[in-house]
Design a protein around this motif. Structure first.
Motif, PDB file in Angstrom:
ATOM      1  N   PRO A   1      83.356 132.191 103.809  1.00 36.89           N
ATOM      2  CA  PRO A   1      82.191 133.237 103.770  1.00 36.89           C
ATOM      3  C   PRO A   1      81.957 133.818 102.388  1.00 36.89           C
ATOM      4  N   HIS A   2      82.785 133.354 101.347  1.00 38.71           N
ATOM      5  CA  HIS A   2      82.363 133.816 100.181  1.00 38.71           C
ATOM      6  C   HIS A   2      81.488 132.864  99.588  1.00 38.71           C
ATOM      7  N   PHE A   3      81.371 131.561  99.981  1.00 40.74           N
ATOM      8  CA  PHE A   3      80.323 130.706  99.676  1.00 40.74           C
ATOM      9  C   PHE A   3      78.995 131.228 100.320  1.00 40.74           C
ATOM     10  N   ALA A   4      79.202 131.502 101.533  1.00 39.50           N
ATOM     11  CA  ALA A   4      78.150 131.910 102.244  1.00 39.50           C
ATOM     12  C   ALA A   4      77.140 133.116 101.772  1.00 39.50           C
ATOM     13  N   GLN A   5      78.180 134.294 101.245  1.00 42.91           N
ATOM     14  CA  GLN A   5      77.665 135.208 100.376  1.00 42.91           C
ATOM     15  C   GLN A   5      76.886 134.864  99.335  1.00 42.91           C
ATOM     16  N   PHE A   6      77.488 133.969  98.458  1.00 42.98           N
ATOM     17  CA  PHE A   6      77.032 133.356  97.277  1.00 42.98           C
ATOM     18  C   PHE A   6      75.528 132.971  97.457  1.00 42.98           C
ATOM     19  N   LEU A   7      75.400 132.056  98.544  1.00 40.54           N
ATOM     20  CA  LEU A   7      74.133 131.357  98.812  1.00 40.54           C
ATOM     21  C   LEU A   7      73.103 132.270  99.350  1.00 40.54           C
ATOM     22  N   LYS A   8      73.595 133.435 100.062  1.00 40.18           N
ATOM     23  CA  LYS A   8      72.600 134.518 100.336  1.00 40.18           C
ATOM     24  C   LYS A   8      72.171 135.287  99.082  1.00 40.18           C
ATOM     25  N   ASN A   9      73.229 135.689  98.312  1.00 40.72           N
ATOM     26  CA  ASN A   9      72.718 136.338  97.209  1.00 40.72           C
ATOM     27  C   ASN A   9      71.841 135.709  96.123  1.00 40.72           C
ATOM     28  N   LYS A  10      71.775 134.514  96.189  1.00 42.89           N
ATOM     29  CA  LYS A  10      71.147 133.599  95.298  1.00 42.89           C
ATOM     30  C   LYS A  10      69.568 133.133  96.046  1.00 42.89           C
ATOM     31  N   GLY A  11      69.581 133.859  97.178  1.00 43.96           N
ATOM     32  CA  GLY A  11      68.117 133.519  97.999  1.00 43.96           C
ATOM     33  C   GLY A  11      67.982 132.152  98.656  1.00 43.96           C
ATOM     34  N   ILE A  12      69.210 131.307  98.548  1.00 45.13           N
ATOM     35  CA  ILE A  12      69.156 130.094  98.954  1.00 45.13           C
ATOM     36  C   ILE A  12      69.061 129.902 100.306  1.00 45.13           C
ATOM     37  N   VAL A  13      69.622 130.811 101.006  1.00 46.77           N
ATOM     38  CA  VAL A  13      69.627 131.296 102.459  1.00 46.77           C
ATOM     39  C   VAL A  13      69.093 132.538 102.754  1.00 46.77           C
ATOM     40  N   ALA A  14      68.762 132.758 104.130  1.00 43.46           N
ATOM     41  CA  ALA A  14      68.466 134.202 104.418  1.00 43.46           C
ATOM     42  C   ALA A  14      69.811 135.097 105.050  1.00 43.46           C
ATOM     43  N   SER A  15      70.681 134.083 105.462  1.00 40.79           N
ATOM     44  CA  SER A  15      71.699 134.993 105.934  1.00 40.79           C
ATOM     45  C   SER A  15      73.001 134.077 105.871  1.00 40.79           C
ATOM     46  N   GLU A  16      74.291 134.725 106.019  1.00 40.12           N
ATOM     47  CA  GLU A  16      75.475 134.145 105.972  1.00 40.12           C
ATOM     48  C   GLU A  16      75.455 133.019 107.218  1.00 40.12           C
ATOM     49  N   GLN A  17      74.958 133.390 108.335  1.00 40.06           N
ATOM     50  CA  GLN A  17      75.056 132.747 109.392  1.00 40.06           C
ATOM     51  C   GLN A  17      74.247 131.147 109.111  1.00 40.06           C
TER      52      GLN A  17
END
Ligand code: AMP
Ligand code: ZN
Ligand code: FE
Ligand code: FE
Length: 284
Positions: A138-154
């Motif tokens: 989930p921390h990686f998911a948050q990182f990817l979302k914060n960077k705008g690489i994905v739209a959501s953690e899901q």
């Protein structure tokens, strides 16, 4: 006070977004009667949670959730009433140290995979998103979302982090059999977490429970945010068949798992207080 309880909650000690103190404050606002903090592979948040709970007059249960691997399936085992003097249980202490070491190895491999995909990321940046020592997907998911690489953690899980996705790395894990024994030896009440999330057949689940019961499994987590009413019914039946207790929890992770509320899950979750009373009666 009402009779709301929640026996499966994550804090910043692992991959939840609220500190143990903040969780107890939320529990207090809800008028909850009892709560267990059950972070992944760590007992780091329990001291703080217990102090806050005593002040708020909420019954506190010291918990922990261990991630295990049964063939191709991820199986989670929750221990409740983890002893305070945990240093006296070297096997448990060593095993959570190993769990954390395996996590670190896996996390470094996830970093490498993401870098190979052209994403600029360092372990430091992910660590900065975590409140404690345990870093999870989930921390990686948050990182990817914060960077705008994905739209959501899901989406981060669907694209990168989920099973067999682009940056998926399995974690070296113990078997559920080992985890049940390690927890049972500490005197904890041992719970098979969210059994309906194990993507195996009912027959396989029945078989697994038959194997774990003699090793010290005490309860099935029949009530969980991701369980349907049908799942609950099936699990209550399985628990009766195997003479096991019931448990229940939301698996609250705060902002790390949007849509799941403390004690109430996706809204309709209601964990009966008698679940806790029966566990305590068995322990007495
Ligand atoms: P880890 O312990 O690092 O493997 O991360 C496991 C956590 O990731 C679980 O507790 C879930 O909260 C979350 N998780 C796992 N799979 C998914 C998924 N497909 N979608 C969203 N969250 C997930
Ligand atoms: Zn988690
Ligand atoms: Fe779990
Ligand atoms: Fe959990």
């Amino acid at each position: 006070m009402n009779n709301l309880i929640d026996l499966h909650v994550h804090s910043t000690a692992s991959d939840g977004s609220f500190t143990p103190t903040e969780i107890i404050q939320k529990a207090s606002l809800l008028g909850m009667r009892a709560i267990a903090i059950t972070d992944h592979d760590t007992v780091d948040g329990l001291e703080e949670g217990e102090i806050a709970a005593v002040q708020a007059s909420i019954e506190f249960i010291r918990g922990c959730e261990l991630s295990t691997r049964h063939g191709v399936y991820d199986v989670h085992i929750v221990g409740l009433w983890i002893p305070k003097d945990i240093d006296k249980y070297p096997e448990f202490v060593t095993s959570i140290q190993t769990f954390q070491a395996n996590r670190e190895k896996r996390n470094n491999s996830i970093i490498e995979k993401l870098q190979a995909l052209g994403i600029e990321i360092s372990i430091k940046e992910v660590e900065n998103l975590a409140g404690g020592r345990v870093i999870g997907r989930p921390h990686f998911a948050q990182f990817l979302k914060n960077k705008g690489i994905v739209a959501s953690e899901q989406e981060a899980f669907e694209e990168y982090l989920g099973r067999d996705k682009k940056a998926y790395v399995p974690r070296k894990a113990v078997t559920p059999h080992e985890a049940v024994q390690i927890l049972a030896k500490t005197g904890a009440t041992v719970v098979l977490a969210h059994p309906a999330l194990i993507p195996c057949s009912l027959e396989e689940l029945d078989e697994l429970i038959s194997e774990l019961s003699p090793l010290g499994l005490n309860a099935l987590e029949a009530y969980h945010s991701a369980h349907s009413f049908k799942d609950e019914r099936v699990l209550v039946g399985l628990a009766a068949k195997h003479e096991l207790l019931l448990s229940g929890g939301s698996d609250f992770h705060g902002k790390s798992k949007p849509g799941v509320a403390l004690a109430k899950g996706k809204g309709s979750l209601r964990i009966p207080y008698f679940v806790l009373e029966k566990m305590k009666a068995k322990r007495a």
